[in-house]
Design a protein around this motif. Structure first.
Motif, mmCIF file in Angstrom:
data_model
loop_
_atom_site.group_PDB
_atom_site.id
_atom_site.type_symbol
_atom_site.label_atom_id
_atom_site.label_comp_id
_atom_site.label_asym_id
_atom_site.label_seq_id
_atom_site.Cartn_x
_atom_site.Cartn_y
_atom_site.Cartn_z
ATOM 1 N N HIS A 86 7.254 105.798 65.136
ATOM 2 C CA HIS A 86 6.664 104.842 64.198
ATOM 3 C C HIS A 86 7.484 103.561 64.069
ATOM 4 O O HIS A 86 6.922 102.458 63.956
ATOM 5 C CB HIS A 86 6.496 105.489 62.823
ATOM 6 N N TYR A 87 8.804 103.663 64.078
ATOM 7 C CA TYR A 87 9.660 102.499 63.869
ATOM 8 C C TYR A 87 10.308 102.003 65.161
ATOM 9 O O TYR A 87 11.284 101.249 65.111
ATOM 10 C CB TYR A 87 10.760 102.828 62.855
ATOM 11 N N GLN B 232 2.292 108.801 59.029
ATOM 12 C CA GLN B 232 2.778 108.048 60.186
ATOM 13 C C GLN B 232 4.252 107.662 60.113
ATOM 14 O O GLN B 232 4.938 107.653 61.137
ATOM 15 C CB GLN B 232 1.900 106.803 60.392
ATOM 16 N N PRO B 233 4.812 107.353 58.925
ATOM 17 C CA PRO B 233 6.248 107.035 58.880
ATOM 18 C C PRO B 233 7.155 108.178 59.328
ATOM 19 O O PRO B 233 8.350 107.960 59.549
ATOM 20 C CB PRO B 233 6.477 106.685 57.403
ATOM 21 N N HIS C 203 -2.100 107.062 57.650
ATOM 22 C CA HIS C 203 -0.983 106.194 57.272
ATOM 23 C C HIS C 203 0.060 106.907 56.419
ATOM 24 O O HIS C 203 1.237 106.543 56.435
ATOM 25 C CB HIS C 203 -1.520 104.964 56.532
ATOM 26 N N ASP D 31 -0.467 107.695 65.666
ATOM 27 C CA ASP D 31 0.216 106.618 64.950
ATOM 28 C C ASP D 31 -0.645 105.371 64.831
ATOM 29 O O ASP D 31 -0.284 104.437 64.100
ATOM 30 C CB ASP D 31 1.526 106.272 65.667
#
Length: 294
Positions: A247-248, A241-242, A238, A232
């Motif tokens: 990730h969040y 990665q979401p 990129h 990540d």
């Protein structure tokens, strides 16, 4: 077979619904009485203490802690003004590794640990059903997610109240909110952090169904956590990665904005639900087809 496990089997000798409160209570007692579980909670409770003492020592000469930005660990720059910020800082400090590592240990041991101890077949002797046992194990891991997060939050709030002033606080957006509202947001943030670990819990439970070694399951789950965290951070990835479950994770900082930014929070919760559905289904498919010999 232990007394607690015998009780679980006895309580399961009923019609076969998908949920048994007696079995769930027994699993909770077994999990939270283990020295390993208590040690993990002790380590999590110690993190806010260490952070609070470090900030107090650093600022004892009248200087301030300087951190850039406005998210995650940057809350540390506000601790000296309001001890409630220690809650946000402690959660931000433990979420990337300490909290998910603890979840990985408990989830990885859920099924594999029973198989390794030779107690899994006894839990399945009664017509409890593998689905009900798996759901109970997952509910127990989720309960640990909530308890572990609240342990960090309560420890941080206690230390923050002892070492620093409390009162109205300034949001990331620069607006002022009352202490009661800030406390409510701290509780909401703790709940969001606990919900952020749902996907990790499902992944660990799935890994636990793949082996009869509790240690191997725990090590694999923690290893996957570390690998995902590293991936990540690689800019070239990129595009994917979401979709990483971590990730969040730090999007909970958006709850300290006024108004609250919901976009990343919703993405985080949706992603956790997706991971829970995918790996929960995979765990069910594996466990219901598994040849239980231990």
């Amino acid at each position: 077979m232990s007394r607690a496990e015998a009780g679980s089997v006895a309580e399961a000798r009923t019609p076969n619904p998908l949920w048994s409160l007696g079995l769930f209570r027994s699993e909770l007692r077994t999990t939270f009485r283990r020295w390993r579980t208590l040690a993990l909670l002790g380590v999590l409770a110690a993190v806010p203490v260490l952070v609070g003492i470090a900030v107090k020592i650093e600022t004892s000469d009248g200087s301030s802690v300087e951190r850039g930005g406005g998210e995650g660990p940057a809350f540390i720059s506000q601790i000296t003004n309001n001890g409630l910020f220690l809650v946000f800082t402690a959660l931000a400090a433990t979420l990337p590794f300490f909290l998910p590592m603890a979840i990985g240990v408990v989830a990885g041991d859920a099924i594999a640990g029973e198989a390794n101890a030779g107690t899994l077949r006894y839990l399945l002797v009664a017509p409890a059903g593998r689905t009900r046992l798996l759901l109970t194990k997952y509910a127990t891991v989720l309960s640990f997610c909530l308890v572990a997060t609240l342990v960090v939050a309560v420890s941080a709030l206690t230390v923050g109240a002892l070492l620093f002033p409390l009162g109205d606080l300034t949001t990331i957006s620069g607006t002022r909110i009352g202490f009661a509202e800030g406390l409510g947001r701290a509780l909401l943030i703790a709940l969001v952090v606990a919900a952020s670990l749902v996907g990790m819990a499902a992944l660990g439970l799935f890994v636990s169904t793949l082996t009869n070694s509790g240690i191997a399951a725990m090590a694999t789950t923690v290893g996957l956590l570390i690998t995902i965290q590293i991936l990540d951070q690689i800019p070239q990835l990129h595009a994917v990665q979401p979709y990483f479950f971590s990730h969040y994770w730090l999007s909970f900082a958006d709850l300290m904005r006024d108004p609250v930014y919901w976009d990343d929070l919703v993405r985080n919760l949706g992603l956790q639900a997706l991971y829970a559905a995918v790996f929960g289904s995979a765990a069910w498919a594996r466990f219901t087809a598994k040849d239980v010999m231990a």
